[in-house]
Design an enzyme around this catalytic site. Structure first.
Site: not given
Length: 428
Positions: A276, A303
């Site tokens: 995501n 991330d």
């Protein structure tokens, strides 16, 4: 602390020089330095960069220590050349109070492998309904400057406006996870040709782009700072480029995996590629690379999203979203940006150290390799080639999309304020 002499490294990819570390600082940089009583690190053929800074790391502690802990996450960071990481707020409990961010901050101090700067939640419980204790988190021992509900979008425009207005008082920044929730209900991958062929729920580019467009306008309206997390589409690039042309205070990051991987990999149905925002098209990948090269995208952020094997070793629809990234980020940037001629090593230092430190207002990191500066440094062997083996990761999790893939470059040494955390590719 003893003296360390790094001999013959190319500083920021330039000509070979010697660098003397004395205690916590860089004492001297010259063509030749006598070793004296210093420990010598032979670095011919290697690149010396300032320690990397990650604006976007999930350390999972407190609450999901089965995925990662502050200790294992910072060991992974050091192995990847990082001397500072920003720890995202989606922990259990959520880092939405001074107490939780101080806990994460102190765990970082105890780990000793890299500096940990907690990111505070924008809203209570990441629920998007009520502002969290932004001022209290800033005034705490953790000194929070970056706030994000990452994992969820602050989709309420009024809440987002109030957050932007609030953080102006202490030069804070709101880091937005741009995802319009109504447009991504049931989404499993990028909306496009591949999703149509596979019959998987599509995640349209406009779900990201519409939030970015709204938020750059809000930031301009209130005169505040907004940072766009993990930008992933060509359209998002154009919106950020437009906002910057207006002189608005907008910054953006891209992940290594969005610089390299495409949604074609989802044809394997391997949940390691479920992330995501989702992997996008080859056209998006090229737009992201070009935007990072021209400075429209300010920095690379990992991330890093560790998950235990049971959350990934399952069918696609049930799998968690996310990939680990701290230990492979620099190699991916070398492959996608340096070896393609889009960035040189000095620009890599800018995108992976100088700019993220500046965006996060992080003192002592992202500094020049010069006398008097903190000795936060990383040595990289750019000639190395090797297949990624997650069995050797320092991270507690193994959900890497690069298993078995040959990547260039290897971190040989990392120094945190003059103390070696990695020596000859191994954690100390």
């Amino acid at each position: 602390m003893s003296k360390i002499l790094i001999r013959g490294a190319g500083i920021l990819g330039g000509r070979p020089q010697d660098v003397l570390i004395d205690g916590e600082t860089i004492a001297e940089v010259a063509d030749t330095i006598e070793s004296g009583d210093a420990t010598v690190v032979e670095a011919a053929g290697q690149i010396l960069l300032p320690g990397l800074v990650d604006l976007h790391t999930h350390l999972r502690e407190p609450g999901r220590e089965d995925s990662e802990t502050v200790l294992t996450g910072t060991r992974a960071a050091a192995a990847g050349g990082y001397t500072a990481v920003h720890a995202m707020a989606n922990t259990f409990p959520v880092a939405d109070t001074a107490g939780v961010v101080e806990q994460v901050y102190r765990l970082g101090k105890e780990s000793g492998y890299c500096d940990v700067q907690p990111v505070g939640a924008v809203t209570v419980g990441l629920e998007g309904k009520q502002l969290a204790e932004l001022g209290a988190m800033h005034d705490s021992a953790a000194g929070v400057k970056v706030f994000s509900d990452d994992g969820k979008c602050v989709d309420d425009a009024v809440i987002m406006r109030r957050a932007l207005e609030y953080v102006k008082a202490f030069d804070g920044v709101i880091a937005q996870h741009a995802q319009e929730p109504r447009l991504t209900e049931g989404a499993q991958m990028n909306e496009g040709v591949v999703s149509a062929e596979l019959g998987l729920g599509g995640w349209p580019a406009v779900a990201e782009e519409s939030i970015i467009a709204r938020d750059v306008l809000l930031a301009a309206h209130v005169g505040s700072r907004v940072h766009i997390c993990h930008l992933s589409t060509a359209g998002s690039v154009e919106i950020v480029r437009w906002a910057k042309s207006k002189g608005w205070n907008v910054t953006a990051e891209v992940t290594p995996h969005h610089l390299l991987l495409t949604d074609e990999l989802v044809r394997t149905y391997d949940p390691v590629y479920k992330v995501n925002p989702p992997l996008r098209t080859a056209t998006d990948v090229m737009a992201l690379r070009e935007a990072l090269a021209d400075g429209t995208i300010d920095c690379v952020a990992t991330d890093h999203a560790p998950h235990p094997h049971e959350d990934k070793d399952c069918e696609w629809g049930a799998a968690a979203m996310g990939m680990v990234g701290l230990e492979t980020a620099l190699s991916v940037v070398q492959e996608t940006m340096v070896e393609t001629g889009l960035l040189d090593w000095a620009q890599v230092a800018d995108r992976m150290s100088f700019r993220p430190a500046r965006i996060g207002r992080l003192e002592g990191h992202g500094r020049p390799v010069s006398p008097g500066e903190p000795a936060n440094l990383v040595l990289v062997d750019p000639a190395y080639r090797g297949a990624v083996d997650p069995a050797g990761f320092a991270s507690r999790s193994r959900n890497t999309p690069y298993q078995g893939r040959e990547l260039p470059g290897r971190v040989t040494h990392t120094f945190l304020r003059g103390r070696a955390t990695v020596v000859d590719g191994k954690l100390t």
